[in-house]
Design an enzyme around this catalytic site. Structure first.
Site, PDB file in Angstrom:
ATOM      1  N   TYR A  80     -55.764   0.401 -42.096  1.00  0.00           N
ATOM      2  CA  TYR A  80     -56.111   1.713 -41.555  1.00  0.00           C
ATOM      3  C   TYR A  80     -55.772   2.865 -42.497  1.00  0.00           C
ATOM      4  O   TYR A  80     -55.906   4.026 -42.127  1.00  0.00           O
ATOM      5  CB  TYR A  80     -55.481   1.884 -40.169  1.00  0.00           C
ATOM      6  CG  TYR A  80     -56.166   0.963 -39.177  1.00  0.00           C
ATOM      7  CD1 TYR A  80     -57.324   1.370 -38.522  1.00  0.00           C
ATOM      8  CD2 TYR A  80     -55.698  -0.328 -38.964  1.00  0.00           C
ATOM      9  CE1 TYR A  80     -57.993   0.520 -37.656  1.00  0.00           C
ATOM     10  CE2 TYR A  80     -56.363  -1.190 -38.105  1.00  0.00           C
ATOM     11  CZ  TYR A  80     -57.505  -0.763 -37.455  1.00  0.00           C
ATOM     12  OH  TYR A  80     -58.189  -1.620 -36.609  1.00  0.00           O
ATOM     13  N   GLN A 128     -34.672   8.926 -34.109  1.00  0.00           N
ATOM     14  CA  GLN A 128     -35.744   8.570 -33.191  1.00  0.00           C
ATOM     15  C   GLN A 128     -35.533   7.196 -32.560  1.00  0.00           C
ATOM     16  O   GLN A 128     -36.343   6.744 -31.755  1.00  0.00           O
ATOM     17  CB  GLN A 128     -37.083   8.583 -33.939  1.00  0.00           C
ATOM     18  CG  GLN A 128     -37.469   9.950 -34.468  1.00  0.00           C
ATOM     19  CD  GLN A 128     -38.703   9.907 -35.356  1.00  0.00           C
ATOM     20  OE1 GLN A 128     -39.280   8.853 -35.597  1.00  0.00           O
ATOM     21  NE2 GLN A 128     -39.116  11.064 -35.855  1.00  0.00           N
ATOM     22  N   HIS A 157     -39.582   6.681 -37.334  1.00  0.00           N
ATOM     23  CA  HIS A 157     -40.806   5.876 -37.428  1.00  0.00           C
ATOM     24  C   HIS A 157     -40.558   4.394 -37.121  1.00  0.00           C
ATOM     25  O   HIS A 157     -40.906   3.505 -37.891  1.00  0.00           O
ATOM     26  CB  HIS A 157     -41.441   6.031 -38.803  1.00  0.00           C
ATOM     27  CG  HIS A 157     -41.914   7.425 -39.099  1.00  0.00           C
ATOM     28  ND1 HIS A 157     -42.644   7.726 -40.224  1.00  0.00           N
ATOM     29  CD2 HIS A 157     -41.765   8.584 -38.419  1.00  0.00           C
ATOM     30  CE1 HIS A 157     -42.922   9.027 -40.224  1.00  0.00           C
ATOM     31  NE2 HIS A 157     -42.384   9.566 -39.128  1.00  0.00           N
ATOM     32  N   TYR A 215     -45.438  17.576 -44.862  1.00  0.00           N
ATOM     33  CA  TYR A 215     -44.778  18.668 -44.145  1.00  0.00           C
ATOM     34  C   TYR A 215     -44.480  19.846 -45.075  1.00  0.00           C
ATOM     35  O   TYR A 215     -44.358  20.983 -44.633  1.00  0.00           O
ATOM     36  CB  TYR A 215     -43.498  18.171 -43.486  1.00  0.00           C
ATOM     37  CG  TYR A 215     -43.755  17.141 -42.413  1.00  0.00           C
ATOM     38  CD1 TYR A 215     -44.421  17.479 -41.236  1.00  0.00           C
ATOM     39  CD2 TYR A 215     -43.344  15.822 -42.574  1.00  0.00           C
ATOM     40  CE1 TYR A 215     -44.672  16.534 -40.249  1.00  0.00           C
ATOM     41  CE2 TYR A 215     -43.579  14.873 -41.594  1.00  0.00           C
ATOM     42  CZ  TYR A 215     -44.253  15.236 -40.443  1.00  0.00           C
ATOM     43  OH  TYR A 215     -44.505  14.292 -39.469  1.00  0.00           O
ATOM     44  N   GLU A 241     -54.248   9.970 -35.362  1.00  0.00           N
ATOM     45  CA  GLU A 241     -55.451   9.153 -35.282  1.00  0.00           C
ATOM     46  C   GLU A 241     -55.522   8.321 -34.009  1.00  0.00           C
ATOM     47  O   GLU A 241     -54.496   7.916 -33.469  1.00  0.00           O
ATOM     48  CB  GLU A 241     -55.513   8.170 -36.459  1.00  0.00           C
ATOM     49  CG  GLU A 241     -55.610   8.799 -37.818  1.00  0.00           C
ATOM     50  CD  GLU A 241     -55.713   7.761 -38.930  1.00  0.00           C
ATOM     51  OE1 GLU A 241     -55.769   8.169 -40.096  1.00  0.00           O
ATOM     52  OE2 GLU A 241     -55.747   6.546 -38.619  1.00  0.00           O
TER      53      GLU A 241
END
Length: 374
Positions: free
Chosen positions: A255, A90, A152, A266, A245
């Site tokens: 959070y 990513q 991430h 998953y 979210e």
């Protein structure tokens, strides 16, 4: 108070006989009709869009190129002078945001994945855009420690009304890092334009919190936007399997990830049995199942007066554009758009001339402008 989760499903309407040509389709929302005008295509996984004074645009490609759209055309050559970065999983080139005084100083900021013998991480560089190239490149932020994971990274950025830069860093695939305030992963960082911790950061008075950290307990934020009226910074983040979210950033707020979540692993197994915990914030809104949100913008333009104040969110997994009706700090309703387009929406931007802009995430990604239909 539990997030409001009403859903108004509205499908895109297309002109008969031309179902695959986005430019020929007419799309409908509850309050407006529009078409998509393709401004640029054949971009390799475009990630972010920024509008330059004079009408040109900058587009990042995750594969490591910064491109320019001028007079409605994508220039063939990439902007030279980018800092060293790594394209893996990513990771790659992420966001581009302009300094609040860009018109005077020509300074911009780029977020990207960087690799070394110690692993990969999220970095932010400041540079000057001069005569079509980047100069005076300076690293102003680096998330530590590094890791071997290629997911991430976060990488979304936004300026607040005080001129401080907010930077998201994902948990790097190691969820417990998001609850460690001596670790830069899994949170949002706030810095000055020179890379110093911003005044008022919670860690400035607490040795147990890294001094650039503003929030923590964030899994992987890929949407960030300044509210045009309140000046709050809104974000959205990817949940696991469910539990994406929307949050409003507050200094020193936890959070919850992974201590509380509305999603599951998953594998189908639970991550946490709790959705609430004292000292941890509840999301303003969440999605279950996940939509894989990316890109975020409050619409303030004039092309679609019916959308004034709406919050737009792109969706990668469910390939749609979400419009959220917002009043102050409350989400009243949700509407799905472009469900028949079949494109992963990577970024959403409020244009300078009253328009709404989208980037599609694919090896032949596009830049679209939404155009009203009477």
């Amino acid at each position: 108070m539990r997030p409001y989760r009403s859903l108004l499903l509205l499908c895109a309407l297309s002109i008969p006989g031309l179902p695959h040509a986005a430019e020929k389709q007419t799309f409908s929302s509850e309050t407006a009709r529009f078409k998509l005008q393709s401004v640029a295509d054949n971009l390799e996984h475009p990630w972010s869009l920024a509008f330059l004074p004079g009408g040109s645009m900058l587009v990042t490609e995750r594969t490591g190129r910064l491109r320019v759209i001028r007079n409605g055309k994508l220039l063939p050559q990439a902007v030279p002078g980018l800092p060293s970065l790594v394209v893996s999983g990513q990771g790659g080139l992420f966001d581009v945001v302009l300094h609040p005084d860009f018109e005077e100083n020509r300074i911009l900021f780029l977020s990207y994945a960087h690799g070394s013998s110690e692993g990969m991480t999220t970095r932010v560089a400041r540079a000057s855009l001069e005569n079509g190239q980047l100069k005076d490149v300076d690293i102003v932020f680096e998330a530590l420690p590094r890791s071997g994971a290629s997911r991430h990274f976060g990488g979304r950025m936004a300026f607040d009304t005080s001129g401080y830069l907010y930077i998201s860093v994902g948990d790097r695939g190691d969820m417990d890092r998001a609850q460690d305030t001596t670790d830069d992963a899994g949170g949002v960082h706030r810095i000055t334009v020179d890379g110093e911790p911003a005044p008022g950061n919670p860690g400035l008075n607490d040795p147990n919190i890294n001094n650039t950290l503003f929030t923590w307990g964030n899994r992987n934020i890929q949407g960030m936007a300044l509210h045009p009226i309140t000046g709050d910074i809104w974000t959205h983040e990817h949940g696991p399997r469910g539990g994406d979210e929307i949050n409003i950033l507050e200094a020193g707020t936890n959070y919850g990830w992974p201590e509380i979540t509305y999603g599951i692993d998953y594998s189908g197994l639970p991550i946490s049995l709790k959705t609430e915990k004292e000292g941890m914030a509840q999301p303003l809104h969440y999605w279950d199942p996940s939509i894989a949100p990316s890109g975020m913008a409050f619409y303030t333009g004039s092309d679609f007066p019916e959308w004034q104040g709406s919050l737009f969110v792109g969706a990668l997994k469910l390939r749609k554009l979400v419009r959220l009706d917002v009043t102050n700090r409350r989400i009243n309703a949700e509407e799905d758009l472009l469900t028949n387009l079949g494109e992963r929406i990577r970024d959403v931007r409020n244009g300078p001339n009253g328009s709404l802009w989208l980037l599609t995430d694919s090896p032949r990604g596009k830049v679209y402008q939404a155009v009203p239909v009477q």
